[in-house]
Scaffold this active site. Structure first.
Site, PDB file in Angstrom:
ATOM      1  N   HIS A  73       0.872  -1.179   0.000  1.00 18.48           N
ATOM      2  CA  HIS A  73       0.000   0.000   0.000  1.00 18.48           C
ATOM      3  C   HIS A  73       0.905   1.224   0.000  1.00 18.48           C
ATOM      4  O   HIS A  73       1.634   1.451   0.957  1.00 18.48           O
ATOM      5  CB  HIS A  73      -0.909  -0.001   1.231  1.00 18.48           C
ATOM      6  N   LEU A  74       0.865   1.991  -1.091  1.00 18.45           N
ATOM      7  CA  LEU A  74       1.763   3.147  -1.202  1.00 18.45           C
ATOM      8  C   LEU A  74       1.071   4.457  -0.828  1.00 18.45           C
ATOM      9  O   LEU A  74       1.715   5.492  -0.742  1.00 18.45           O
ATOM     10  CB  LEU A  74       2.352   3.235  -2.606  1.00 18.45           C
ATOM     11  N   ASN A 105      -6.458   0.892  -2.844  1.00 19.42           N
ATOM     12  CA  ASN A 105      -7.277   1.622  -1.854  1.00 19.42           C
ATOM     13  C   ASN A 105      -6.697   2.990  -1.496  1.00 19.42           C
ATOM     14  O   ASN A 105      -6.400   3.286  -0.346  1.00 19.42           O
ATOM     15  CB  ASN A 105      -7.496   0.778  -0.588  1.00 19.42           C
ATOM     16  N   ASP A 163      -8.743  -4.869  -2.451  1.00 20.63           N
ATOM     17  CA  ASP A 163      -8.038  -5.176  -1.194  1.00 20.63           C
ATOM     18  C   ASP A 163      -8.202  -4.077  -0.156  1.00 20.63           C
ATOM     19  O   ASP A 163      -8.070  -2.893  -0.445  1.00 20.63           O
ATOM     20  CB  ASP A 163      -6.545  -5.384  -1.448  1.00 20.63           C
ATOM     21  N   HIS A 190      -9.409 -10.177  -1.446  1.00 24.46           N
ATOM     22  CA  HIS A 190      -9.276  -9.917  -0.006  1.00 24.46           C
ATOM     23  C   HIS A 190     -10.470 -10.634   0.621  1.00 24.46           C
ATOM     24  O   HIS A 190     -11.595 -10.166   0.531  1.00 24.46           O
ATOM     25  CB  HIS A 190      -9.331  -8.409   0.238  1.00 24.46           C
ATOM     26  N   ASN A 289      -4.845  -6.641   9.601  1.00 24.64           N
ATOM     27  CA  ASN A 289      -5.954  -7.392   9.043  1.00 24.64           C
ATOM     28  C   ASN A 289      -5.498  -8.079   7.763  1.00 24.64           C
ATOM     29  O   ASN A 289      -4.965  -7.418   6.888  1.00 24.64           O
ATOM     30  CB  ASN A 289      -7.124  -6.441   8.733  1.00 24.64           C
ATOM     31  N   ASP A 316       2.277  -7.079   2.355  1.00 27.04           N
ATOM     32  CA  ASP A 316       1.080  -6.296   2.726  1.00 27.04           C
ATOM     33  C   ASP A 316       1.531  -5.032   3.488  1.00 27.04           C
ATOM     34  O   ASP A 316       0.928  -4.632   4.483  1.00 27.04           O
ATOM     35  CB  ASP A 316       0.085  -7.108   3.555  1.00 27.04           C
ATOM     36  N   HIS A 320       1.139   3.462   8.397  1.00 27.43           N
ATOM     37  CA  HIS A 320       0.227   4.396   9.073  1.00 27.43           C
ATOM     38  C   HIS A 320       1.060   5.362   9.900  1.00 27.43           C
ATOM     39  O   HIS A 320       2.118   4.996  10.400  1.00 27.43           O
ATOM     40  CB  HIS A 320      -0.734   3.649  10.009  1.00 27.43           C
ATOM     41  N   PHE A 334      -5.658  -0.845  11.193  1.00 25.11           N
ATOM     42  CA  PHE A 334      -4.992  -2.122  10.909  1.00 25.11           C
ATOM     43  C   PHE A 334      -3.799  -1.878   9.986  1.00 25.11           C
ATOM     44  O   PHE A 334      -3.891  -1.077   9.051  1.00 25.11           O
ATOM     45  CB  PHE A 334      -5.948  -3.050  10.151  1.00 25.11           C
TER      46      PHE A 334
END
Lengths: 439, 312
Positions: A73-74, A105, A163, A190, A289, A316, A320, A334
Site C-alpha cells: 500500500h503506497l 485503496n 483489497d 481480499h 488485518n 502487505d 500508518h 490495521f
C-alpha cells in the site's frame, strides 16, 4: 558493466544454487557461472580494459533475483502523510524489492485508467523500484459495478483487487471472475466476510477473550476463500488469494489446486512470525488485518509454503502515521509496515531456523510472483533484466525510524535488532542502494 | 506491607497479598463512611481527574465521593463538555491532563486497553474505571470486599456468575480476583454470550444455571444490554429471563443462604426479579457503599504515599 565474484547465487528459475560469478552489461544479465577469469570476462562483456568493469566481491554473501512484492500500500494519491510512491518505492529498494505491486485503496481509488497512469508516472519520477498498479475490481470499492477492466489493463494494471475490503456480493465476484478473463489478469481477493468480522480487532480466540477485545473469527476469511474458489472453478477466471491466514484456507487452496483450478495464494511474513498470543493492549503495531493467527494456523501456513500450496510471500506493507497508531488498540488502524523489515525477519526467523530454504524464499518472493502476474524479473537467466539483491546474512541492524525510508514506522520490529539484510540492490543494472543507504 | 504499584489497571497483575492489602485498607475506610462527619485531611492538596468517556452514574459518583472524603480535589472531565467532542485524541487529552500536574486519573472508556494506554503515557497514577470489555478492577474489588464482609473467607466458596460473560468487564475482573482469593468460580450463560474461548480463565463454564446453583454461596447476575437481542445474540428477553433470570424461587435451589449480587444498573425482571433484588439475600446496596470504601482505599494507596495511618 559489473562482475560479481564468488557470490552464492540462489536462482530457482534456472536451477542455480551455489557459489558463482555473475556478469552484467548495461541493464541485462550476461552470464552466471563458476569463477570466471579476467580474460574471459573481457571477452564476455566485449571490453578491452578490466578497469571498465565494476568488480564486487560477493564472498560470504548471497545474490538473489530482485524480490517482487505483490502486495503493498503506497497511499498515493490521497494519504501522502502515511507514505507516497517515492518513499514507498525507496523503502522497497532498501528492503530488497525491485518490483512492487501497489494496491488500489487510495483516495481517489484506483478505478480508472487515469489513476493507473498517474501511479506509473510517479513511480518513474521516483526512479526506484518498478511499481505495478493494481486496479480496483469495483468502482469506488462499492462492490456493485465492475471497473473498465480492459481500459485499465491497457493503462498498465496487472491485477484487480478491492483489497482492504472484501467483495460481499457473490454475484459481483462471479461476474468479476468471468469478465477478468478478457484481460488475462488475476482477481486478487481480499477474503473477509464483513458480517462475521464485524467490529473485531484481532483473531477471535482465548487471547481476544482475555484482553476483552472484539474478535474476528477465522471463518470470516475461510468462508470467502471457499466461495471464491468455487466461483473460480465455475467461471474459469484467474484467482489470487491475498494474505491467507487460516488453516482452513490453506486446506481449501490445496484441494482447489488438486482440482486444477487456476489459483494462486500469498502469505504475509507477520502471519508466519507472530501469533495472536503476541498481542498486548498497548502495542498497536501488532494490529493487522487479517489478524495475527493462532499457532495451529501458523503451522499450516508454513506447511502450505513448503508443499507449494501457497505460492508467494508478500509484505502487505501498510504504513500508518505515528498519531494514528498512538491510540488505544481498539481504535488504531490495521496494518504493519513491512518493506524494510520483512526479508530480514523471514531470514532470521524462518531461514536461519531451518524452516525455509533460501531457494524456497526466492521462489516465493521473486520467481512465482513474476510468473503469476506476468511481470519482468524473478530470475537471473542470461538476457533477463539485472534486478538483483546482494544479501549479507551476517549484517545486523536495529530497526529505527531514522534509518527507514518509509514515512511510517508501524512495525513490531521497531527498536529491535534483526540479522540478514540486503546490502546492495540493483534495478535494471543500476545500483540504487549500497550499504543500507539509497544512492 | 509497602504498596508498590503506580496504577490499578486490572487484577491479573496484582498479587494475592496486594489484593488482600487493598481489602484490609478498605475496612477502616468503610468505618469512616458510617461516621456523621465524613471528611479526612489525608489527601489535601492532591488532585484527582475523573475522565469518563462512557456514561456512568455510580462509578463516577463513587470515585468522586471517595476522593473528596479523603480531602483530595476532584475535576470532572466529561465527554460532552470537553475538547474530546472537538476530536482531540486520547493521547492529547492525556498530555493536557499531565500538564496540569494531576496526581491521579480515573478513566472509563469504551475501548479495551484505554486505561493501559493512559498508564503508559502518564506520570500520574491511573485507575481503570472500566475499559471496554476488558477490565473493571474496582468493581471486582468491591465485590470481593462485600463477599468477605458477608460470608467471611472467600477461599473454597462457590461463586456463580451468570449473564453476558463475553461482553462483561465485570465478569472478567471478578473471575480473576475470585480465583486469586481461592474461590470456586463458575461462569454461566448461553453459548452466544459465553463462548468456548472464555476457557482461557481455566474455570468451569456452563450453559445451565439450574444445574450450577446447588451449593452456591454467592450468585452474581450481570447486567444484560438489551440491544444485544437485536444483534441476534439471544432470541428474546422472555427466553433469556426464563433461562438465566434470578428470582427468589430459583435461588432456593442453592440450598443455602446464598447472597445475591449485581453490579448495577439492574434490569429488574430481566436478569434479576424485584422480589430477589429487594430481599435480605441481596447485597446490591451494600456493594454500592463498599464501592466508596474500596475506592478510598485505592486512592489512598496510590497517591497517599502508602504509608502512615489513614485513620486518626
Amino acid at each position: 558493466m559489473l562482475w560479481i565474484k564468488n557470490v552464492t547465487v540462489i536462482d530457482p528459475g534456472q536451477g542455480v544454487s551455489g557459489v558463482n560469478d555473475v556478469l552484467v552489461q548495461k541493464d541485462k544479465i550476461v552470464e552466471v557461472g563458476p569463477s570466471f577469469k579476467a580474460k574471459e570476462v573481457l571477452v564476455k562483456l566485449g571490453v578491452t580494459d578490466i578497469n571498465e568493469v565494476n568488480q564486487i566481491d560477493g564472498d560470504g554473501k548471497y545474490l538473489f533475483p530482485g524480490l517482487i512484492d505483490v502486495h503493498v500500500h503506497l497511499r498515493e494519491p490521497g494519504q501522502e502523510d502515511k507514505e507516497d510512491i517515492a518513499s514507498g518505492s525507496r523503502a522497497a529498494i532498501r528492503g530488497g524489492f525491485t518490483s512492487i505491486m501497489a494496491m488500489a485503496n487510495t483516495f481517489p481509488i484506483v478505478d480508472q485508467r487515469a489513476v493507473v497512469e498517474f501511479i506509473k508516472l510517479q513511480a518513474r519520477r521516483a526512479g526506484m523500484a518498478r511499481v505495478y498498479p493494481i486496479s480496483a475490481v469495483t468502482k469506488g470499492f462499492k462492490g456493485q459495478e465492475l471497473v473498465e477492466m480492459m481500459d485499465i489493463k491497457d493503462g498498465g494494471a496487472v491485477g484487480f483487487s478491492d483489497d482492504g475490503k472484501g467483495i460481499q456480493n457473490a454475484e459481483i465476484m462471479r461476474l468479476a471472475l468471468e469478465y477478468v478473463k478478457l484481460t488475462g489478469c488475476p482477481i486478487i481477493s481480499h477474503c473477509e466476510d464483513e458480517a462475521l468480522a464485524s467490529k473485531g480487532v484481532m483473531r477471535r480466540g482465548r487471547t481476544s477473550a482475555r484482553l476483552g477485545l472484539p474478535g474476528i473469527p477465522a471463518s470470516s476469511e475461510s468462508v470467502m476463500v471457499a466461495r471464491d474458489i468455487l466461483l473460480a472453478a465455475e467461471t474459469g477466471g484467474k484467482l489470487h488469494i491475498a494474505h491467507v491466514s487460516t488453516k482452513e484456507s490453506v486446506e481449501m487452496i490445496r484441494w482447489a489446486k488438486g482440482k486444477g483450478i487456476d489459483l494462486s495464494a500469498e502469505v504475509n511474513p507477520h502471519h508466519l512470525i507472530f501469533t495472536d498470543e503476541d498481542i498486548t493492549l498497548t502495542d498497536t503495531s501488532y494490529k493487522v488485518n487479517p489478524p495475527l493467527p493462532s499457532r495451529e494456523d501458523q503451522e499450516a501456513l508454513l506447511e502450505g509454503i513448503i508443499d507449494g500450496t501457497i505460492d508467494m510471500l508478500a509484505t502487505d506493507h501498510a504504513p500508518h502515521t505515528w498519531e494514528e497508531k498512538a491510540r488505544p488498540f481498539q481504535e488504531a488502524p490495521f496494518g504493519i509496515n513491512g518493506l524494510e523489515t520483512s526479508l530480514a525477519a523471514v531470514w532470521q526467523k524462518l531461514v536461519q531456523s531451518g524452516k525455509l530454504t533460501p531457494e524456497k524464499l526466492v521462489e516465493c518472493w521473486s520467481l512465482n510472483p513474476a510468473q503469476r502476474f506476468g511481470i519482468e524479473g524473478g530470475t537471473l537467466k542470461p538476457g533477463s533484466l539485472a534486478d538483483m539483491v546482494l544479501f549479507d546474512p551476517l549484517y545486523k541492524e536495529e530497526i529505527s525510524t531514522e534509518a527507514m525510508e518509509s514515512k511510517s514506522g508501524n512495525t513490531p520490529f521497531l527498536k529491535k535488532e534483526l540479522q540478514g539484510f540486503p546490502v546492495i540492490t540493483w534495478v535494471e543494472g543500476r545500483m540504487l542502494m549500497k550499504n543500507r543507504k539509497i544512492i | 506491607m509497602k504498596w508498590k504499584p503506580k496504577d490499578l489497571l486490572d487484577l491479573d497483575n496484582l498479587t494475592t497479598e496486594e489484593i488482600e492489602h487493598i481489602l484490609q485498607t478498605a475496612k477502616p475506610m468503610r468505618e469512616i463512611l458510617s461516621r456523621p462527619i465524613k471528611k479526612l485531611p489525608t489527601l489535601r492538596g492532591k488532585s484527582v481527574v475523573l475522565l469518563f468517556y462512557e456514561s456512568s452514574t455510580r462509578t463516577r459518583t463513587s470515585f468522586e465521593s471517595a476522593a473528596k472524603i479523603l480531602g483530595a480535589d476532584t475535576t470532572n472531565f466529561t465527554v460532552a463538555q470537553s475538547s474530546i467532542t472537538k476530536g482531540e485524541s486520547l493521547l492529547d487529552t492525556a498530555k493536557t491532563i499531565q500538564a496540569m500536574n494531576v496526581d491521579l486519573v480515573v478513566v472509563r472508556h469504551s475501548s479495551s486497553g484505554a486505561a493501559d494506554f493512559l498508564a503508559d503515557t502518564l506520570k500520574a497514577s491511573v485507575i481503570n474505571g472500566g475499559d471496554g470489555q476488558h477490565a473493571h478492577p474496582t468493581q471486582a474489588l468491591l465485590d470481593l470486599f462485600t463477599i468477605q464482609e458477608r460470608i467471611g473467607d472467600i477461599k473454597g466458596k462457590k461463586v456463580v456468575i451468570v449473564g453476558d460473560i463475553i461482553h462483561s468487564r465485570v465478569a472478567r475482573s471478578n473471575a480473576i480476583g475470585l480465583q486469586k482469593m481461592g474461590a470456586d468460580v463458575t461462569l454461566v450463560g448461553p453459548p452466544t454470550l459465553l463462548p468456548t474461548e472464555m476457557s482461557y480463565l481455566g474455570i468451569k463454564l456452563s450453559h445451565d444455571l439450574d444445574k450450577e446453583l446447588p451449593g452456591a454461596d454467592v450468585v452474581m447476575a450481570l447486567r444484560l444490554q438489551l440491544e444485544r437481542q437485536q444483534s441476534g445474540l439471544f432470541p428474546s428477553i422472555r427466553e433469556y429471563s426464563k433461562l438465566y433470570g434470578l428470582s427468589v424461587d430459583r435461588i432456593k435451589k442453592t440450598g443455602k443462604q446464598t447472597i445475591v449480587m449485581h453490579p448495577g444498573p439492574m434490569n429488574r425482571g430481566v436478569e434479576i426479579a424485584s422480589d430477589l433484588a429487594d430481599s435480605v439475600q441481596s447485597v446490591i446496596e451494600k456493594q454500592v457503599t463498599n464501592g466508596v470504601a474500596i475506592r478510598m482505599a485505592l486512592i489512598y494507596l496510590l497517591i497517599g504515599g502508602g504509608t502512615g495511618n489513614v485513620v486518626d
